[in-house]
Design an enzyme around this catalytic site. Sequence first.
Site, PDB file in Angstrom:
ATOM      1  N   PRO A   1       0.758  -1.522  -0.016  1.00 38.48           N
ATOM      2  CA  PRO A   1      -0.077  -0.078  -0.018  1.00 38.48           C
ATOM      3  C   PRO A   1       0.783   1.190   0.051  1.00 38.48           C
ATOM      4  O   PRO A   1       2.017   1.284   0.893  1.00 38.48           O
ATOM      5  CB  PRO A   1      -0.619  -0.084   1.217  1.00 38.48           C
ATOM      6  CG  PRO A   1      -0.597  -1.328   1.677  1.00 38.48           C
ATOM      7  CD  PRO A   1       0.610  -2.127   1.040  1.00 38.48           C
TER       8      PRO A   1
ATOM      9  N   GLY B   1       3.386   3.932   5.338  1.00 39.54           N
ATOM     10  CA  GLY B   1       4.592   3.410   6.256  1.00 39.54           C
ATOM     11  C   GLY B   1       5.114   2.181   6.144  1.00 39.54           C
ATOM     12  O   GLY B   1       5.655   1.553   6.984  1.00 39.54           O
ATOM     13  N   LEU B   2       4.623   1.259   4.934  1.00 41.58           N
ATOM     14  CA  LEU B   2       5.140   0.146   4.853  1.00 41.58           C
ATOM     15  C   LEU B   2       6.321   0.293   3.769  1.00 41.58           C
ATOM     16  O   LEU B   2       6.813  -0.949   3.276  1.00 41.58           O
ATOM     17  CB  LEU B   2       4.008  -0.979   4.126  1.00 41.58           C
ATOM     18  CG  LEU B   2       2.982  -1.211   5.098  1.00 41.58           C
ATOM     19  CD1 LEU B   2       1.681  -1.888   4.391  1.00 41.58           C
ATOM     20  CD2 LEU B   2       3.784  -2.289   6.118  1.00 41.58           C
ATOM     21  N   GLY B   3       6.803   1.224   3.447  1.00 33.08           N
ATOM     22  CA  GLY B   3       8.001   1.262   2.618  1.00 33.08           C
ATOM     23  C   GLY B   3       7.846   1.206   1.430  1.00 33.08           C
ATOM     24  O   GLY B   3       8.916   0.635   0.418  1.00 33.08           O
ATOM     25  N   SER B   4       6.940   1.444   0.685  1.00 34.17           N
ATOM     26  CA  SER B   4       6.478   1.205  -0.695  1.00 34.17           C
ATOM     27  C   SER B   4       7.357   2.038  -1.606  1.00 34.17           C
ATOM     28  O   SER B   4       7.958   1.416  -2.748  1.00 34.17           O
ATOM     29  CB  SER B   4       4.989   1.545  -1.165  1.00 34.17           C
ATOM     30  OG  SER B   4       4.906   3.087  -0.797  1.00 34.17           O
TER      31      SER B   4
ATOM     32  N   ALA C   1      10.578   2.922  -1.075  1.00 29.90           N
ATOM     33  CA  ALA C   1      11.897   2.361  -0.895  1.00 29.90           C
ATOM     34  C   ALA C   1      11.749   1.348  -1.794  1.00 29.90           C
ATOM     35  O   ALA C   1      12.908   0.735  -2.070  1.00 29.90           O
ATOM     36  CB  ALA C   1      12.311   2.140   0.620  1.00 29.90           C
ATOM     37  N   ALA C   2      10.787   0.048  -1.419  1.00 32.72           N
ATOM     38  CA  ALA C   2      10.843  -1.136  -1.816  1.00 32.72           C
ATOM     39  C   ALA C   2      10.913  -0.852  -3.596  1.00 32.72           C
ATOM     40  O   ALA C   2      11.509  -1.856  -4.273  1.00 32.72           O
ATOM     41  CB  ALA C   2       9.584  -1.798  -1.786  1.00 32.72           C
TER      42      ALA C   2
ATOM     43  N   ASP D   1      14.644   2.627   6.209  1.00 26.99           N
ATOM     44  CA  ASP D   1      13.794   2.039   5.219  1.00 26.99           C
ATOM     45  C   ASP D   1      14.596   1.294   4.039  1.00 26.99           C
ATOM     46  O   ASP D   1      14.121   0.117   4.053  1.00 26.99           O
ATOM     47  CB  ASP D   1      12.800   3.239   4.473  1.00 26.99           C
ATOM     48  CG  ASP D   1      11.775   3.510   5.449  1.00 26.99           C
ATOM     49  OD1 ASP D   1      11.916   3.219   6.685  1.00 26.99           O
ATOM     50  OD2 ASP D   1      10.708   4.221   5.044  1.00 26.99           O
TER      51      ASP D   1
HETATM   52  O1  PMV Z   1       6.881   6.583   7.217  1.00 23.89           O
HETATM   53  P1  PMV Z   1       7.979   5.704   7.306  1.00 23.89           P
HETATM   54  O2  PMV Z   1       7.739   4.116   7.285  1.00 23.89           O
HETATM   55  O3  PMV Z   1       8.634   5.627   5.916  1.00 23.89           O
HETATM   56  O4  PMV Z   1       9.141   5.593   8.378  1.00 23.89           O
HETATM   57  C1  PMV Z   1       9.668   6.860   8.540  1.00 23.89           C
HETATM   58  C2  PMV Z   1      10.690   6.914   9.756  1.00 23.89           C
HETATM   59  C3  PMV Z   1      10.941   7.869  10.349  1.00 23.89           C
HETATM   60  O5  PMV Z   1      12.165   7.320  11.482  1.00 23.89           O
HETATM   61  C4  PMV Z   1       9.933   8.857  11.003  1.00 23.89           C
HETATM   62  C5  PMV Z   1      11.812   8.655   9.394  1.00 23.89           C
HETATM   63  C6  PMV Z   1      13.021   8.054   8.850  1.00 23.89           C
HETATM   64  O6  PMV Z   1      13.815   8.522   8.049  1.00 23.89           O
HETATM   65  O7  PMV Z   1      13.674   7.075   9.843  1.00 23.89           O
END
Ligand code: PMV
Length: 319
Positions: A100, A104-107, A109-110, A153
């Site tokens: 999704p 926050g599931l790293g879409s 970066a993946a 990530d």
């Molecule tokens: O929102 P996400 O899952 O990409 O995570 C961000 C994590 C933070 O610590 C808030 C930012 C980071 O760059 O580590």
Amino acid sequence: MTAISTEAAAPGKVILFGEHAVVYGRPAIAIPVTQVRATAMVTEGEQPGILLQAPDLGRDYRLEEADEGDPFARAVQVFISAAGLPHLPDLTVSVRSTIPIASGLGSGAAMAAAVIRALALHFGDADLAQDEQVSNLTYQVEKLLHGTPSGIDNTVVAYERPVYFMRQQPHNLIETLAVGRPLRLLIADTGQPSPTKIAVGDVRRQWQADPSRFERLFDSCGRVAESAREAIETGQVEQLGRLMTENQHHLRDMTVSSPALETLIAAAEESGALGAKLSGGGRGGNMIALVTEAQEPAVQAALLAAGARAVIGTVLAAS
Ligand code: PMV
């Protein structure tokens, strides 16, 4: 003649402990979520130039037409410049993903890691296809788009292992975590997009306004992550649940929780989860709940009844 194709994939991820504090050099823990993946395919010679295809988004465009902030195009450009290829053959790069977006599931970066690895494998560049290089190049894409990412990530999606991560110079600390007993997690989506960049910027402004309070909060998160590492390695699952709840208190104090996240966290706790917290940037996106196998159905039902848009179950196997 069959066109030559190369495929590579990268998983989603969740941060278990230490988000936000990780940007300020404290340790954090993240794990891959292998049920969801981004997959990139590089195919040679179907048309002139470089064509980018994202069929899930209904997009099909040429590299040179991409917008400045287009992460897919950035991933291709970052690879081209790292590989120092004098001339690229005609290529189609296509990406599909079940992760999704913006939750926050790293879409992002993946997607970047899958594209970079597929290109590196396609061009037989064994060096750039290594996890460390895929992670570093993915970080460049993340940095162009998000400003000051910690690097956690790109690390977890490129290495596809549970990691204990600390941002530091000259090299980040990246340690693979041993897992003493399997960990069962439910990942529930608030359905509200998680604007990581905004949450990270707000935390920075609050830290600038009151550095000693925020340094203390970051230290507390760092201590929680250290204790969590021990609990994961020694299989103390109940202790890990308590640490998740403690981490959530600190995240609340940083103002990165939200009413929707709190509703889901309360639902998980009231239905018996061992612990629950937001995961990632906060203000929306996903929360995670640690459960036993016996608790899982009740907690999953409670999360859905409390308004979760989707719930993904994942088990981190013992190693
Ligand atoms: O929102 P996400 O899952 O990409 O995570 C961000 C994590 C933070 O610590 C808030 C930012 C980071 O760059 O580590």
